[in-house]
Write an enzyme that holds these catalytic residues in place. Sequence first.
Site, PDB file in Angstrom:
ATOM      1  N   GLN A   1       9.531  61.841  77.396  1.00  0.00           N
ATOM      2  CA  GLN A   1      10.302  61.349  78.556  1.00  0.00           C
ATOM      3  C   GLN A   1      11.595  62.153  78.671  1.00  0.00           C
ATOM      4  O   GLN A   1      12.116  62.635  77.664  1.00  0.00           O
ATOM      5  CB  GLN A   1      10.588  59.840  78.441  1.00  0.00           C
ATOM      6  N   THR A   2      12.084  62.297  79.897  1.00  0.00           N
ATOM      7  CA  THR A   2      13.283  63.115  80.103  1.00  0.00           C
ATOM      8  C   THR A   2      14.453  62.280  80.635  1.00  0.00           C
ATOM      9  O   THR A   2      14.261  61.216  81.218  1.00  0.00           O
ATOM     10  CB  THR A   2      13.035  64.238  81.143  1.00  0.00           C
TER      11      THR A   2
ATOM     12  N   ASN B   1      22.640  58.939  83.657  1.00  0.00           N
ATOM     13  CA  ASN B   1      23.029  58.904  82.229  1.00  0.00           C
ATOM     14  C   ASN B   1      24.288  59.715  81.945  1.00  0.00           C
ATOM     15  O   ASN B   1      24.320  60.913  82.203  1.00  0.00           O
ATOM     16  CB  ASN B   1      21.904  59.463  81.360  1.00  0.00           C
TER      17      ASN B   1
ATOM     18  N   GLU C   1      17.490  45.261  89.474  1.00  0.00           N
ATOM     19  CA  GLU C   1      17.548  44.417  90.661  1.00  0.00           C
ATOM     20  C   GLU C   1      18.972  43.936  90.932  1.00  0.00           C
ATOM     21  O   GLU C   1      19.361  43.786  92.091  1.00  0.00           O
ATOM     22  CB  GLU C   1      16.600  43.217  90.527  1.00  0.00           C
TER      23      GLU C   1
ATOM     24  N   ASP D   1       6.705  59.272  72.476  1.00  0.00           N
ATOM     25  CA  ASP D   1       6.479  60.598  71.870  1.00  0.00           C
ATOM     26  C   ASP D   1       7.628  61.562  72.168  1.00  0.00           C
ATOM     27  O   ASP D   1       7.584  62.734  71.794  1.00  0.00           O
ATOM     28  CB  ASP D   1       5.133  61.181  72.337  1.00  0.00           C
TER      29      ASP D   1
ATOM     30  N   LYS E   1      21.697  45.603  90.318  1.00  0.00           N
ATOM     31  CA  LYS E   1      22.424  46.719  90.930  1.00  0.00           C
ATOM     32  C   LYS E   1      21.965  46.935  92.370  1.00  0.00           C
ATOM     33  O   LYS E   1      22.765  47.283  93.241  1.00  0.00           O
ATOM     34  CB  LYS E   1      22.231  48.000  90.105  1.00  0.00           C
TER      35      LYS E   1
ATOM     36  N   TYR F   1      18.914  44.507  85.305  1.00  0.00           N
ATOM     37  CA  TYR F   1      19.867  45.566  85.627  1.00  0.00           C
ATOM     38  C   TYR F   1      19.509  46.217  86.971  1.00  0.00           C
ATOM     39  O   TYR F   1      20.338  46.304  87.864  1.00  0.00           O
ATOM     40  CB  TYR F   1      19.857  46.607  84.512  1.00  0.00           C
TER      41      TYR F   1
HETATM   42  N1  UDP Z   1      15.755  56.422  73.228  1.00  0.00           N
HETATM   43  C1  UDP Z   1      15.182  56.865  72.060  1.00  0.00           C
HETATM   44  N2  UDP Z   1      15.726  56.468  70.873  1.00  0.00           N
HETATM   45  C2  UDP Z   1      16.805  55.660  70.792  1.00  0.00           C
HETATM   46  C3  UDP Z   1      17.400  55.210  71.987  1.00  0.00           C
HETATM   47  C4  UDP Z   1      16.834  55.606  73.189  1.00  0.00           C
HETATM   48  O1  UDP Z   1      14.198  57.613  72.075  1.00  0.00           O
HETATM   49  O2  UDP Z   1      17.233  55.356  69.664  1.00  0.00           O
HETATM   50  C5  UDP Z   1      15.180  56.845  74.508  1.00  0.00           C
HETATM   51  C6  UDP Z   1      14.867  55.704  75.464  1.00  0.00           C
HETATM   52  O3  UDP Z   1      13.596  55.178  75.210  1.00  0.00           O
HETATM   53  C7  UDP Z   1      14.981  56.427  76.808  1.00  0.00           C
HETATM   54  C8  UDP Z   1      16.056  57.469  76.573  1.00  0.00           C
HETATM   55  O4  UDP Z   1      16.144  57.630  75.173  1.00  0.00           O
HETATM   56  O5  UDP Z   1      13.766  57.056  77.110  1.00  0.00           O
HETATM   57  C9  UDP Z   1      17.413  57.095  77.131  1.00  0.00           C
HETATM   58  O6  UDP Z   1      17.778  55.847  76.594  1.00  0.00           O
HETATM   59  P1  UDP Z   1      19.185  55.161  76.875  1.00  0.00           P
HETATM   60  O7  UDP Z   1      19.209  53.920  76.049  1.00  0.00           O
HETATM   61  O8  UDP Z   1      20.286  56.096  76.648  1.00  0.00           O
HETATM   62  O9  UDP Z   1      19.209  54.738  78.415  1.00  0.00           O
HETATM   63  P2  UDP Z   1      18.192  54.782  79.656  1.00  0.00           P
HETATM   64  O10 UDP Z   1      18.292  56.140  80.209  1.00  0.00           O
HETATM   65  O11 UDP Z   1      16.803  54.464  79.197  1.00  0.00           O
HETATM   66  O12 UDP Z   1      18.697  53.750  80.560  1.00  0.00           O
END
Ligand code: UDP
Length: 335
Positions: free
Chosen positions: A233-234, A196, A169, A230, A171, A167
């Site tokens: 992550q944001t 997002n 690379e 955990d 893009k 995805y």
């Molecule tokens: N995530 C999560 N649980 C889920 C699906 C996603 O904790 O059931 C986390 C994922 O690991 C990431 C974030 O939510 O850190 C956003 O995930 P998404 O699939 O929406 O897209 P991304 O922003 O990673 O491309």
Amino acid sequence: MNREEIEEIIRNLGDIPTRIEGKSVLVTGGAGFLGSWICEVLVEQGAKVICLDNLVSGLKSNIYPLMDKANFTFIQHDITQPIFFDEPLDIIMHLASRASPFEFEKYPIQILKANTLGILVALGIAKKHKARFLYTSTSEVYGAATEIPTSEEYRGNVNPIGQRSCYDEAKRCGESYVIAYKMEHGLDVRIARIFNTYGPRMRAEGVYGRVISRFVEQALSNKPITIFGDGTQTRSFCYVTDQIEGLLRLAFVEDGSGTVVNIGNDEEITILELAKVIKELTKSKSEMEFHPLPKDDPQRRKPDITKAKEILGWVPKVRLREGLERTIRYFREKK
Ligand code: UDP
């Protein structure tokens, strides 16, 4: 509800709708989450819309309301294969691509193709018709960004052989093609780096699920909410009406050729906090369930949206809680 939100987008677009009327627009990926919203606003504003989609992740149900409109045509077609149009086209919007991290693992080749072979076909159409070209790129071109908030100047920290490589690379390659067509053929091109985005029509099931759609469905059915890692992550989540407004502003702004701009909301939240808010808003009995963090999952993501504000006169308007409430209503009604 959808009708009101389409009207809300049109109101927020200011004087842009007058520029939409009468334009011929080709939307690739037009039956997808974002593509179908774009098509709906364009059709409503009197553009002539051709929607192309191979329906591998897009859904016909997203465009059912448009099917009987005289100014809307749907063609089931894979944009990696050549296609020719005789009628004039003013704008090409290339949205076609799978976009969910679960799909990165299962369909990496399709994703690479949509953003390399597919964009080549789409750019070829733009060149033939001397049409303006808008490419929906992604925050993923920045990879695991080390500059937060991330501005358009940041060049990226991408693992070329990692799980997200297909995805990220692809893009990045897509952006390179777009700039090459501007340099070599003088095409009017614009690149949106989408952060997002969530809201009605986002898929929740199987490989299509993204964090918000998954959490909302899990919460509504009192199933465990699956937190990866955990949860520290944001992400910074943009509600779909804001995203569509930003994309259309970029597509229709005058003298915008060569513009590369982040479109997203800069309200940052941890995934654990997001899960708690969704649980509270849905009054769910779900437990939090922790799973391993996928490889190369970016630790922080937040756009710098100064440029979008300045050149597009655009600001996100829907706060996270409000957008989540609207999204929860959509998933409740869908059940
Ligand atoms: N995530 C999560 N649980 C889920 C699906 C996603 O904790 O059931 C986390 C994922 O690991 C990431 C974030 O939510 O850190 C956003 O995930 P998404 O699939 O929406 O897209 P991304 O922003 O990673 O491309």
